[in-house]
Design a protein around this motif. Sequence first.
Motif, PDB file in Angstrom:
ATOM      1  N   THR A  88      -6.009  -3.214   3.097  1.00 24.07           N
ATOM      2  CA  THR A  88      -5.864  -1.898   2.481  1.00 24.07           C
ATOM      3  C   THR A  88      -5.599  -2.045   0.983  1.00 24.07           C
ATOM      4  O   THR A  88      -4.984  -3.010   0.540  1.00 24.07           O
TER       5      THR A  88
ATOM      6  N   ILE B 248       1.154   5.383   0.185  1.00 26.44           N
ATOM      7  CA  ILE B 248       0.418   6.500   0.775  1.00 26.44           C
ATOM      8  C   ILE B 248       0.850   7.788   0.080  1.00 26.44           C
ATOM      9  O   ILE B 248       2.022   8.157   0.104  1.00 26.44           O
TER      10      ILE B 248
ATOM     11  N   TYR C  52      -3.307   1.810  -3.287  1.00 28.59           N
ATOM     12  CA  TYR C  52      -3.015   3.233  -3.093  1.00 28.59           C
ATOM     13  C   TYR C  52      -4.027   3.866  -2.148  1.00 28.59           C
ATOM     14  O   TYR C  52      -5.227   3.570  -2.208  1.00 28.59           O
ATOM     15  N   LEU C  53      -3.532   4.743  -1.304  1.00 32.04           N
ATOM     16  CA  LEU C  53      -4.396   5.552  -0.448  1.00 32.04           C
ATOM     17  C   LEU C  53      -3.930   7.006  -0.575  1.00 32.04           C
ATOM     18  O   LEU C  53      -2.724   7.287  -0.561  1.00 32.04           O
ATOM     19  N   ARG C  54      -4.901   7.903  -0.681  1.00 29.92           N
ATOM     20  CA  ARG C  54      -4.586   9.316  -0.920  1.00 29.92           C
ATOM     21  C   ARG C  54      -5.184  10.170   0.191  1.00 29.92           C
ATOM     22  O   ARG C  54      -6.373  10.059   0.480  1.00 29.92           O
TER      23      ARG C  54
ATOM     24  N   ARG D 239     -11.148   7.108   6.052  1.00 31.73           N
ATOM     25  CA  ARG D 239     -10.939   5.678   6.304  1.00 31.73           C
ATOM     26  C   ARG D 239     -10.707   5.429   7.790  1.00 31.73           C
ATOM     27  O   ARG D 239     -11.140   4.411   8.337  1.00 31.73           O
TER      28      ARG D 239
ATOM     29  N   VAL E 115      -2.581   2.282   8.597  1.00 37.59           N
ATOM     30  CA  VAL E 115      -2.498   1.404   7.434  1.00 37.59           C
ATOM     31  C   VAL E 115      -1.719   0.138   7.776  1.00 37.59           C
ATOM     32  O   VAL E 115      -2.095  -0.975   7.393  1.00 37.59           O
TER      33      VAL E 115
ATOM     34  N   THR F 218       0.849  -1.193   0.000  1.00 38.14           N
ATOM     35  CA  THR F 218       0.000   0.000   0.000  1.00 38.14           C
ATOM     36  C   THR F 218       0.882   1.238   0.000  1.00 38.14           C
ATOM     37  O   THR F 218       1.710   1.425   0.892  1.00 38.14           O
TER      38      THR F 218
ATOM     39  N   ASP G 163      -8.943   9.670   0.963  1.00 35.44           N
ATOM     40  CA  ASP G 163      -9.207   8.540   1.859  1.00 35.44           C
ATOM     41  C   ASP G 163      -9.089   8.945   3.330  1.00 35.44           C
ATOM     42  O   ASP G 163      -8.904   8.084   4.194  1.00 35.44           O
TER      43      ASP G 163
END
Length: 302
Positions: free
Chosen positions: A197, A143, A200-202, A280, A191, A141, A277
Motif C-alpha cells: 500500500t 487513511i 496515503y490512501l483517500r 482499490r 489495508v 499508510t 481510492d
Amino acid sequence: MKKIILVAGATGNLGLRIVKALLNKDAEILVVVRSNSAIEKIKELENLGVKIYKVSSWNLEELKTSCIGVSCVISALAGLREVVIDAQKVLLDAAILAGVPRFIPSDYSLDFTKFSYGENRNLDLRREFHEYLDKTSISATSIFNGAFTELLIDEMPMILFKQKMILYWGNKDYKLGFTTMDNTAEFTTKVALDSNTPRYLRIAGDLISPREVKVIASQVTGQKFRLFRPGGQRLLAIIIKIARKLAPGEKELYPAWQGMQYMHNMIDERSKIAKLDNSRYPEIQWTTVKYFLLKHHGKKSI
C-alpha cells in the motif's frame, strides 16, 4: 500462515469496529490495552474471542513483546498530545524494535497534508506525528476518510432537524467527503492485510454538497428543509477565534471550536480530493449519506 494484526485503541468506537471487521478476515487478531482500561470494554473484546495483551504502563518493553510476530500494527488511539504523540510514538518504536513491517497511524480524517500548522489543533498533532513516523524505516499508510458520516446526526451541526435547516459555510455546491465508521474500519482492515500500500490512501463513502444534503434530508424526513448560510470561510474563521477565546477547552478532545476548525478545513479547496481510492478494494459496499439517513430514520425507502 495467517497474518497477525495488532490493534491499539480497540476500546474506542472506531477501534472496536476495526476489530469486528477483522473477525471476518483470514487473520489472527491481537489487541493491546492498558490494564486499567474499563472492565466492560475489555470484557466486550474478550467476548469477541480476540487475543488481548494487557500492558501496565505502556512502556517500550511491554509493547515490544506484544508486537513480536505481528504483520501490521493498526493504531486507533484517540486523544490529545499525550496519546496521539507520546503514546503513539512508544507504540511505533516498539513495533520497529519487534520487526513489524507495517504501521497504520491513527489519522482517519480529512487530508491535512496541504494545510499548515495552526489551522487545526487536532490535525496538527497528527502532522507532528507524521514528521516522526516518516523518519523511521517502517512502511506506513495513512487513511484519509473526510469526516465520519455519523457526525451529521451528532457533533457536526450541519443537519438541524428541529429547525429543518442545512447549515453550511461558503459554497452550497461544494462537495464534502463523508465516510461511515464501519466503511472506514473495513477499508482499514483491507489495508492492514495488503502488503503493498502507498503512504496515503483517500476514501469517501459519499461526496455531497449542502444543496444535495438539503434534498436528501427533505426526502428522508418528509419535511421541507432549507439552506442557511451564515457566511463564508472568513466569517467562520473569526467565529472560531472568538469561540476559542471564550471557551478554550484546551484539555477537551472536541471543544466546540475544534468542530468549527474541522468544518473550516473541509470547505477549503486544499482538502479537495483529486482521486479517491475507493476502488482499490471493490468488494466494499460504500454507504451513501442518503442510505445512512434512511437507516437512521428507520425507513427502507422514500
